[in-house]
Design an enzyme around this catalytic site. Sequence first.
Site, PDB file in Angstrom:
ATOM      1  N   THR A 124      20.916  39.461  30.111  1.00  0.00           N
ATOM      2  CA  THR A 124      22.331  39.541  29.720  1.00  0.00           C
ATOM      3  C   THR A 124      22.713  38.511  28.668  1.00  0.00           C
ATOM      4  OG1 THR A 124      24.573  39.149  30.564  1.00  0.00           O
ATOM      5  CG2 THR A 124      22.808  38.087  31.755  1.00  0.00           C
ATOM      6  N   TYR A 148      26.072  34.179  37.645  1.00  0.00           N
ATOM      7  CA  TYR A 148      25.444  35.442  37.233  1.00  0.00           C
ATOM      8  C   TYR A 148      24.479  35.198  36.067  1.00  0.00           C
ATOM      9  CZ  TYR A 148      24.878  39.873  34.842  1.00  0.00           C
ATOM     10  OH  TYR A 148      24.328  40.953  34.203  1.00  0.00           O
TER      11      TYR A 148
END
Length: 336
Positions: A124, A148
């Site tokens: 990501t 995250y």
Amino acid sequence: MTTSLDSLTVLVTGGAGYIGSHAVLALRDHGIKTIVIDNLTTGYRWAVPADVPLIVADIGDFAAVSRTITQHDVGAILHFAGSVVVPESVENPLKYYANNTANSRTLIEAAVTNGVRHIIFSSTAATYGIPDHVPVAEDAPKSPINPYGMSKLMTEQMLADVAKAHSINYCALRYFNVAGADPKRRTGQSTAGATHLIKVAVEAALGKRDHVSIFGTDYDTPDGTGVRDYIHVSDLADAHVLALKALIEVPEESLTMNCGYGRGFSVTEVLDAVDRVAGVKINRKFEGRRAGDPDALTADNSRIRARLPWTPAYEDLDIIVTHALAWEKELERRAF
Ligand code: UDP
């Protein structure tokens, strides 16, 4: 030894989820033998085509993953399984380090133990945190600002170390803002309570929400709202198939590549596109900034463009929105 895509079985973790199910379709459309492992906590059984075997198990279950790899003679893994809600990762970091980091460690161990040669990892742009410059390139500092992003970065690091020690190569693909849906409406973003802008906006366009909040109008961007690099999920899925080919062709090479189109749209531009495509006027509510949102986040995609023969088909924002809207209507039709 793996020599070609034709002789290979690919295991897709999280193949019943949003991006994973599009990757399964891309593999299948390329005639590649595919199986899925998914624990179905956020994925859907219907999202896996009937002719693709679905093993309902957790990737943190070493025995189940090992059995799957040996029984199906898996040569490569596309790893999507994990948790993806940024604010939740701030409230419950241990869930993210369990699902995204610890379970990935178990999966990688099962891969190494059972002779899997290639891993593609769903990473990501959150690994960059708030970048100093945009478009951001892969070698920019990695300073995630939430668990995250950190949980994904830790898995990238594990893969890098494992690839040096064992006969395995990997590709980490760092996604920017994934949106849209399969143009043939076979799958799409189906999670209830979604928070991502395009999903929220098409729900509002269909009357499933009464407004869309605009989080911040004082950013350092041309119109003051946040700018992101929205990438169509089917183009992203294709990048995985091409990355897999590259890993097979050059087994001594591992890759880390941004997946974005290299251009940005503001929140206002996205909402204008949804209004235009849906023929409505979404009710917009101006609100304060959301914690941890960068002004602009766009990809320097020169590496993926140079390394893979990737020719995106759905770069146009109106097409992304059209497909997202069509899928939202399909969800209504199927009464999910
Ligand atoms: N955004 C917004 N309203 C929403 C959801 C998102 O204004 O209901 C903004 C958000 O602040 C950011 C952009 O839209 O500038 C994209 O946010 P999203 O949550 O879709 O993805 P992120 O970039 O946070 O991963």
